[in-house]
Scaffold this motif. Structure first.
Motif, short mmCIF file in Angstrom:
data_model
loop_
_atom_site.label_atom_id
_atom_site.label_comp_id
_atom_site.label_asym_id
_atom_site.label_seq_id
_atom_site.Cartn_x
_atom_site.Cartn_y
_atom_site.Cartn_z
N THR A 191 0.90 -1.14 0.03
CA THR A 191 0.06 0.03 -0.17
C THR A 191 0.86 1.22 -0.08
O THR A 191 0.70 2.12 -0.64
N LEU A 192 1.97 1.18 0.70
CA LEU A 192 2.85 2.48 0.80
C LEU A 192 3.65 2.64 -0.52
O LEU A 192 3.71 3.65 -1.04
N LEU A 229 2.44 4.24 -3.64
CA LEU A 229 2.61 5.66 -3.70
C LEU A 229 3.63 5.97 -4.78
O LEU A 229 3.78 7.17 -5.38
N LEU A 230 4.50 5.21 -4.84
CA LEU A 230 5.81 5.25 -5.85
C LEU A 230 5.59 4.87 -7.23
O LEU A 230 6.25 4.62 -7.95
N PRO A 290 5.75 7.25 -10.52
CA PRO A 290 6.86 7.56 -11.13
C PRO A 290 7.89 6.45 -11.70
O PRO A 290 8.67 6.41 -12.31
N MET A 338 7.93 -4.04 5.97
CA MET A 338 7.14 -3.31 5.15
C MET A 338 8.00 -2.78 4.01
O MET A 338 7.30 -2.99 2.83
N GLN A 354 -3.22 1.54 -8.46
CA GLN A 354 -2.67 2.09 -7.11
C GLN A 354 -3.54 2.23 -5.99
O GLN A 354 -3.31 2.46 -4.91
N TRP A 355 -4.95 2.16 -6.03
CA TRP A 355 -5.97 2.34 -4.99
C TRP A 355 -6.64 1.02 -4.89
O TRP A 355 -7.08 0.57 -4.01
N PRO A 392 -4.50 -1.77 -3.01
CA PRO A 392 -4.46 -1.90 -1.62
C PRO A 392 -5.72 -2.02 -1.04
O PRO A 392 -5.71 -2.58 0.05
N LEU A 393 -6.76 -1.40 -1.61
CA LEU A 393 -8.13 -1.81 -1.04
C LEU A 393 -8.46 -3.17 -0.95
O LEU A 393 -8.96 -3.69 0.13
N ILE A 411 7.40 13.85 -7.40
CA ILE A 411 8.00 12.37 -6.52
C ILE A 411 8.48 12.87 -5.12
O ILE A 411 8.30 12.14 -4.31
N ARG A 422 5.46 12.33 -3.01
CA ARG A 422 5.27 11.02 -2.83
C ARG A 422 6.02 10.44 -1.76
O ARG A 422 5.82 9.58 -0.90
N ILE A 423 7.37 10.58 -1.99
CA ILE A 423 8.46 10.07 -0.97
C ILE A 423 7.97 10.67 0.44
O ILE A 423 8.08 10.04 1.49
N VAL A 455 4.98 11.45 1.63
CA VAL A 455 3.77 10.80 2.14
C VAL A 455 4.19 9.45 2.51
O VAL A 455 3.82 8.89 3.66
N PHE A 456 5.10 8.51 1.76
CA PHE A 456 5.68 7.28 1.98
C PHE A 456 6.29 7.31 3.68
O PHE A 456 6.00 6.47 4.55
N PHE A 470 3.71 8.10 6.32
CA PHE A 470 2.78 6.90 6.69
C PHE A 470 3.72 5.73 7.27
O PHE A 470 3.16 5.04 8.15
N VAL A 471 4.99 5.76 6.91
CA VAL A 471 5.73 4.65 7.81
C VAL A 471 5.78 5.29 9.36
O VAL A 471 5.66 4.33 10.21
N LEU A 516 -4.67 6.22 3.97
CA LEU A 516 -3.68 5.85 2.96
C LEU A 516 -4.32 5.75 1.64
O LEU A 516 -4.17 6.17 0.54
N ILE A 517 -5.08 4.56 1.55
CA ILE A 517 -5.99 4.19 0.68
C ILE A 517 -6.66 5.25 -0.02
O ILE A 517 -6.81 5.66 -1.30
N LEU A 553 -6.28 8.52 0.05
CA LEU A 553 -5.23 9.63 -0.51
C LEU A 553 -4.70 8.97 -1.80
O LEU A 553 -4.53 9.78 -2.61
N LEU A 554 -4.47 7.43 -1.97
CA LEU A 554 -4.05 6.72 -3.31
C LEU A 554 -5.16 7.09 -4.11
O LEU A 554 -4.93 7.45 -5.53
N MET A 587 -5.24 10.73 -5.52
CA MET A 587 -4.14 10.83 -6.53
C MET A 587 -4.33 10.19 -7.81
O MET A 587 -3.88 10.85 -8.67
#
Lengths: 922, 80
Positions: free
Chosen positions: A76-77, A80-81, A84, A252, A283-284, A287-288, B17, B20-21, B23-24, B27-28, B58-59, B61-62, B65
Motif C-alpha cells: 500500500t505504501l 505511492l511510488l 514515477p 514493510m 494504485q488504490w 491496496p483496497l 516524486i 510521494r516520498i 507521504v511514504f 505513513f511509515v 492511505l488508500i 489518498l491513493l 491521487m
C-alpha cells in the motif's frame, strides 16, 4: 463433507477455469477489451495474495500480532511510488519488448549476459521454496479433506499427481503457449481475475463466519487480547525498542518492493500492462483489495488463541472451523478459495521462471557450446520442460525438505530475493552513471549475502545446525551467518535485509563510480533513459548515402532468425522488421541499417530476451566492421562540422529536449487557458445575441401591440353585438355561427402572434438545422412589423414562392430578416412614398433573400464598416450597432453570406444560404 | 480559483516524486507510531481502530491521487 463431492467440485472449478481461459484466448484479441482494462489489471495484481495470505496470514498474526500486516501495508505504501517508477518501467518494456524482470535489468545494463545468469540462478534457488509453499498448502488442505474418508487415503498420492498435472496444463496452455513472451496472455489474466475474486470472497465469508457467527464480533475479540497473550505478543509488541521497530519497517519495505519485483508480480504489473494509465487505478484498487482480504485475519487469529490453538494450527483455522461446525458448503468454498490462491501464484510464477531460465541460462549456454545450439530452435519446448521440472522440484521440496519449515519463513526468504532487484532497477532508472560492472558487483554481493545469511541457514532450521552456522566459519564469530559483524537480536529476515541492502546498494554505487563506463554503454544508457522519459526512438535514417544492399542484409537476418523460428515465421518476422524500419528501396543508408539492426534486436528480444538477442544480432554481423567504422566516422564528421565535442553535443541535445518539453508544457497550459477564455467569450456572444434579439423585438413592440389591438377591437365589437342580440332575443343561429367563427379567427391570429414572439425570444443557442418553409418564416417575422409599416405608411411587398424550403435555424433566420427590415424602415423614414420589398428566390444550391428599400444605396466608405460590431449610423439611443454583425455571424453559421448589393440603384441587402446544410463529420 | 485550476494544482503536487516520498515516510511513521505512542497499552481496540483508520486514510489518498493522475510525460531528472 464428502471428499468425493469436494474433489468433484474442485474438478468442476478447474474445468470452468480452463473453459474461461480458452474462451478468453480465442475471443479476446483487441487491446481495448475489458479484460485489458484498469479494473482487471488491478485485480490481476492480487496474484500477490497466495495461500500465504489466505491461510498463512492467520498463523502469522497468531505468532507475531500486527507484524503480519506489514506484508500488505508495504504494497500500500509502495503504491505511492508506482506512478514515477512503474510507468517508466512500462514505457521501457514497450520499447525493448521486455520479457521478464531479469530481462529488464539486463536491458538497462548494456544487455549483460553475466547479470542475467547470476539473477536467473538466484531466482531458481530462491523461488522453488516459495512455489513449494503453495504446493504444501494445496496438499495439506486436500489431505485435510481426504482424512475424513479412509477409503480415499490410498489414492492420496494419485490425487496429488492429478493436481500437479492440472497445474502443468494450466501453465503450458495459458502461460507458455506462444514463443513471444512479451505478448499479453488474455486466458491467464481471465483465470487470475476469477481466482482473485474467489479468494477474496471466500476469505471474507470465512472470516465473517468465525468472527460474527462463532464469536461476538471484532471489538469483543480484540479487547480480549490482553487476557490471551503476553505483552510481547500485543498488537505492537508492547515494548518499544529499536529492533522491533526495525523488524517492522524492514518487513514493510521488503513487501513494498516484492509487490513489483517478485517475478510474477513484475509479469502482471509490467508485461501484461496494456496502458500505463491503468497504473493509477491499480494504485488504490489493489491496496483496497489487500485491506479487505485481511479484514478478519487478526480477529480470527485471536479467536484461535482463545480456543487454545497454537500458531501452527492457526494456519488451517479458516478451513478447520467451518468443517468442525458442520458448515460444509462454506468449507468447500474456502477450500476452493485457497486452491485459487495457490494455483494463480503457481501458474504465473512457473511461467516466469521457465521464461527466465530459458532466456538467461539455456540460451547463453547454447551460445557457448555448439552441442547445445539445437536449443535455439526448441525454445518453446525448453520452456515447457523447465516448467515441468520446476513444478516437480517444488513438489519434491515441500515433500522432503520444506515440510518442517513454517510457511511464513519460506515466503519471506523469497521476498528478500525479490528485494535484490530493487537497487539495480532504481539506480538504473534514476542514475545515469550506474553501469554494468557496478550493477554486477552489487547483485553478486546482495545475492551471495542472501544465500549466506538466510537461505542456507533456513535449510538447517529445526535440525542440528552445523558448527559454522552457530560459531561462524573457522570460528570467526563476526562471520556468523545470522549475526553477521556482530549484529544480533534482529529477526533472520530483518538481519538479511540489512546486510543485503547495504552490500547491494553500496556495490552498485561504489562499483559504478570505480569502474569506467564505456562509450557504447553510455549511448545505450542514454537511449534506455530516453525511453523511460517517453522520448521516442531517434531514427538515423538520414545518415549516409543509399548504397547498402537490402537483399544481402535480409539474407543475414533470415540466417539468424531460422535458428529460432521456422522458415515461415522467420520471413514474417523479417517483413515486420523491414516495415517498422520503413525500408522500401533496394539500397539503404548506413543510418537505415542502424535502425534495422535496432528493430531486429528489439523484436527478437520479445522472444529470447534482450541479452541473448543482443548477442545473437552481434554474432550475425548485421552491421559489419567497415559499416561500424563508417557510422562512427559519419558521427565524428557531423560533430567536427558542428565544432562541438561529443559531451557538448550531448549537453546541447539534452538542452534541446528539455526545451522542447518545457515548450510542450507551456503550450498545454496556454491551450488550457485559451479554452477557458474561449468558453467565456462564447457565453458572452450568446448573451449578446439574445439581448440583440430582444432589442429588435423591443423596436417592434409598438407595431405588435397594434397588431394585437385590432383583433381585440373586432372581438369586443362582435361580443357587444351578441350581447345586444341576446337581450333582444333575436340571436339567429346562422348569425351566431358566423360571429363565433369570426371570433375564433381573430383569437387564432392573436395566438399566432404570441407564439411567434415566444419562439423568437427563446434562448436556445444552437438548435438543430431543420427544413422550413420560407414563406412561413416570412409570415412569422412580418407579424411583428406589418402594423409598424402600416403606421409609417410603408408599402411592403413580399415576393416568395409558397413551396420554397430551406434547411435552417428558423428563429435565427427570422432574427436576420427582422434586423434588416428594422434597419430599412429606420433608413427610409420621412421619404415620400416609402416602400420595402422582401424577396426570396432559388440561386442554384442556395436560397437568396433580398431586402430592398427605396433608399439610394449605401456609400462605399460606410458599406465597408457596416458589418463591424458597434458600428451604427442611427442616432444616440436608437441602436448599439450589433444587429448586422450578429446577422453576419448567424448567416455564416448557416454556411452562407450577407452583403450589400452595390450594383443596385436602391439600398439592397442580400442573404445567401445553402438550401441543404453540410453534415458535420464527428 | 476555479475547479480546473485547483485540479491542476493538485496534479502538480501529486505528480511530484518528492511529495510521494514525503507521504511514504509520513505513513511509515504513522504505522510505527504505536510502538511509541501506545507503550502502556490499555485498550487494544483503540490501537486496532487507529491502525485500520490509518490504512483507510492511505488508500483514500491513493484514490485521490489516481483521480488527478495526469499521465503527462515524466521528464524528472534525479541524477546526482
Amino acid at each position: 463433507m464428502s471428499p468425493i463431492l469436494t474433489l468433484g467440485a474442485l474438478a468442476l472449478y478447474l474445468l470452468f477455469l480452463l473453459a474461461l481461459g480458452f474462451y478468453a484466448e480465442k475471443k479476446i484479441k483487441s487491446k481495448k477489451s475489458f479484460l485489458f482494462g484498469g479494473i482487471f489489471y488491478s485485480l490481476s495484481f492480487a496474484v500477490y495474495c497466495t495461500t500465504w495470505t489466505f491461510y498463512g496470514s492467520i498463523g502469522n498474526a497468531s505468532n507475531f500480532g500486527m507484524l503480519f500486516a506489514t506484508i500488505y501495508l508495504g504494497p500500500t505504501l509502495g503504491a505511492l511510488l508506482w506512478a514515477p517508477v512503474l510507468k517508466r518501467i512500462i514505457r521501457i518494456k514497450n520499447n525493448y519488448h521486455i520479457t521478464s524482470i531479469i530481462d529488464f535489468v539486463c536491458a538497462r545494463y548494456n544487455k549483460s549476459v553475466a547479470i542475467g545468469v547470476v539473477l536467473a540462478v538466484t531466482v531458481v534457488v530462491g523461488f522453488i521454496p516459495y512455489n513449494a509453499l503453495q504446493f504444501k498448502s494445496i496438499m495439506a488442505t486436500t489431505g485435510l479433506i481426504l482424512s475424513s474418508s479412509p477409503d480415499l487415503m490410498p489414492y492420496h498420492n494419485l490425487i496429488e499427481l492429478i493436481i500437479l498435472g492440472m497445474i502443468a496444463v494450466f501453465v503450458i496452455l495459458f502461460g507458455l503457449k506462444r514463443l513471444e513472451s512479451t505478448e499479453r496472455h488474455p486466458g491467464m489474466i481471465a483465470v487470475l481475475v476469477v481466482e482473485s475474486v474467489t479468494k477474496l470472497f471466500m476469505a471474507l465469508a470465512g472470516g465473517f463466519f468465525i468472527v460474527y457467527v462463532l464469536s461476538d464480533g471484532v471489538q469483543h475479540l480484540v479487547q480480549s487480547l490482553p487476557q490471551l497473550v503476553s505483552s510481547d505478543k500485543y498488537l505492537y509488541f508492547g515494548e518499544t525498542n529499536f529492533k522491533d521497530t526495525f523488524n517492522f519497517i524492514s518487513w514493510m519495505i521488503l513487501a513494498s518492493s516484492a509487490v513489483l519485483f517478485l517475478p510474477r508480480q513484475f509479469h502482471v504489473a509490467v508485461i501484461e500492462n496494456s496502458d500505463e494509465k491503468h497504473v493509477a487505478k491499480a494504485q488504490w484498487i489493489f491496496p483496497l483489495y489487500l485491506l479487505l482480504i485481511n479484514l478478519f485475519v487478526l480477529p480470527v487469529a485471536i479467536y484461535g488463541l482463545k480456543m487454545g490453538g497454537t500458531a501452527g494450527q492457526a494456519e488451517s483455522l479458516l478451513l478447520d472451523l467451518p468443517l468442525k461446525h458442520g458448515e460444509k458448503l462454506l468449507a468447500l468454498g474456502i477450500y476452493l478459495g485457497g486452491f485459487s490462491a495457490a494455483i494463480g501464484m503457481i501458474t504465473v510464477s512457473i511461467m516466469t521462471i521457465s521464461t527466465m531460465v530459458t532466456n538467461h541460462l539455456l540460451l547463453p549456454l547454447s551460445d557457448c557450446s555448439t552441442g547445445l545450439r539445437f536449443l535455439r530452435g526448441r525454445i518453446l519446448e525448453s520452456r515447457w520442460l523447465v516448467a515441468i521440472l520446476t513444478i516437480a522440484a517444488s513438489y519434491l521440496y515441500q515433500k522432503f525438505i520444506g515440510s518442517g519449515t513454517a510457511l511464513v519463513s519460506m515466503g519471506m526468504i523469497s521476498f528478500v530475493v525479490a528485494f535484490q532487484f530493487l537497487p539495480p532497477i532504481l539506480f538504473g532508472l534514476f542514475w545515469s552513471k550506474a553501469n554494468t560492472k557496478g550493477a554486477l558487483v552489487g547483485i553478486v554481493l546482495g545475492c551471495s549475502l542472501w544465500a549466506y545469511t538466510l537461505f542456507v541457514p533456513a535449510f538447517f532450521a529445526g535440525a542440528n545446525s552445523p558448527d559454522w552456522i552457530i560459531q561462524g566459519p573457522f570460528g570467526f564469530s563476526l562471520l556468523r551467518p545470522q549475526a553477521l559483524f556482530g549484529v544480533v537480536g534482529l529477526s533472520e529476515i530483518a538481519h538479511s535485509f540489512l546486510w543485503t541492502t547495504l552490500f547491494n546498494t553500496g556495490g552498485i554505487l561504489l562499483g559504478s563510480l570505480f569502474f569506467k563506463t564505456s562509450a557504447v554503454e553510455k549511448n545505450h544508457t542514454e537511449e534506455f533513459l530516453n525511453f523511460s522519459r517517453n522520448i521516442p526512438f531517434q531514427s538515423h535514417q538520414i545518415l549516409g548515402n543509399a548504397e547498402i544492399d537490402v537483399e544481402f542484409k535480409s539474407k543475414l537476418i533470415l540466417q539468424l532468425l531460422v535458428q529460432y523460428f521456422d522458415e515461415k515465421k522467420a520471413k514474417e518476422f523479417l517483413d515486420t522488421c523491414l516495415l517498422e524500419s520503413r525500408i522500401t528501396t533496394p539500397l539503404i543508408t548506413i543510418g537505415q541499417l542502424a535502425d534495422l539492426n535496432f528493430i531486429v534486436e528489439r523484436n527478437l528480444s520479445g522472444t529470447i530476451g534482450s541479452a541473448a538477442a543482443h548477442f545473437a544480432v552481434r554474432q550475425a554481423q548485421l552491421i559489419n566492421q567497415k559499416e561500424e567504422k563508417d557510422l562512427s566516422a559519419m558521427y565524428a564528421h557531423m560533430l567536427s562540422t558542428l565544432r562541438v565535442s561529443p559531451l557538448d553535443f550531448k549537453k546541447k541535445v539534452d538542452f534541446q529536449i528539455q526545451k522542447a518539453n518545457n515548450f510542450k508544457h507551456q503550450r498545454d497550459e496556454l491551450e488550457r487557458l485559451l479554452n477557458l477564455r474561449l468558453k467565456e467569450v462564447e457565453k458572452m456572444q450568446e448573451q449578446l445575441v439574445q439581448s440583440s434579439k430582444m432589442s429588435a423585438l423591443g423596436e417592434m413592440a409598438g407595431g405588435v401591440a397594434h397588431e394585437i389591438n385590432s383583433p381585440l377591437a373586432v372581438i369586443q365589437m362582435t361580443l357587444e353585438q351578441m350581447q345586444i342580440r341576446i337581450k333582444k332575443g333575436n340571436m339567429e343561429d346562422a348569425w351566431a355561427l358566423n360571429a363565433t367563427n369570426r371570433l375564433i379567427g381573430v383569437t387564432q391570429r392573436i395566438a399566432s402572434i404570441i407564439k411567434g414572439m415566444r419562439l423568437f425570444s427563446r434562448s436556445e443557442q444552437k438548435p438543430p438545422f431543420e427544413p422550413r418553409n420560407l414563406s412561413e418564416i416570412f409570415e412569422d417575422t412580418l407579424a411583428f412589423c406589418r402594423e409598424k409599416f402600416k403606421h409609417q405608411a410603408i408599402d411592403l411587398k413580399v415576393i416568395v414562392k409558397a413551396d420554397l424550403v430551406v434547411e435552417c435555424r428558423d428563429v435565427q433566420l427570422s432574427q436576420v430578416i427582422l434586423n434588416l427590415l428594422n434597419n430599412a424602415s429606420d433608413a427610409i423614414q420621412g421619404k415620400p412614398s416609402p416602400w420595402i420589398e422582401i424577396e426570396a428566390q432559388e440561386a442554384g444550391e442556395s436560397i437568396e433573400i433580398s431586402i430592398t428599400d427605396c433608399g439610394e444605396g449605401i456609400p462605399t466608405e460606410i458599406a465597408n464598416k457596416i458589418m463591424q460590431p458597434f458600428f451604427t449610423t442611427k442616432g444616440v439611443g436608437k441602436g448599439v450597432g450589433l444587429g448586422l454583425s450578429i446577422s453576419k455571424g448567424i448567416v455564416e453559421d448557416h454556411g452562407g453570406q450577407i452583403f450589400v448589393d452595390m450594383t443596385s440603384k436602391n439600398t439592397r441587402f442580400v442573404v445567401q444560404i445553402p438550401k441543404i446544410q453540410k453534415k458535420m463529420i464527428a | 480559483m476555479n475547479f480546473s485550476e485547483i485540479k491542476a494544482a493538485f496534479q502538480r503536487l501529486f505528480s511530484a516524486i518528492e511529495f510521494r516520498i514525503f507521504v511514504f515516510i509520513l505513513f511509515v511513521g504513522v504505522f510505527i507510531y504505536p510502538f511509541f505512542g501506545f507503550k502502556n497499552l490499555v485498550d487494544p481496540w483503540q490501537v486496532y481502530s487507529y491502525f485500520i483508520f490509518a490504512w483507510l486514510t492511505l488508500i483514500g489518498l491513493l484514490f485521490l491521487m489516481s483521480l488527478v493522475d495526469d499521465n503527462s510525460e515524466d521528464t524528472g531528472q534525479f541524477d546526482p
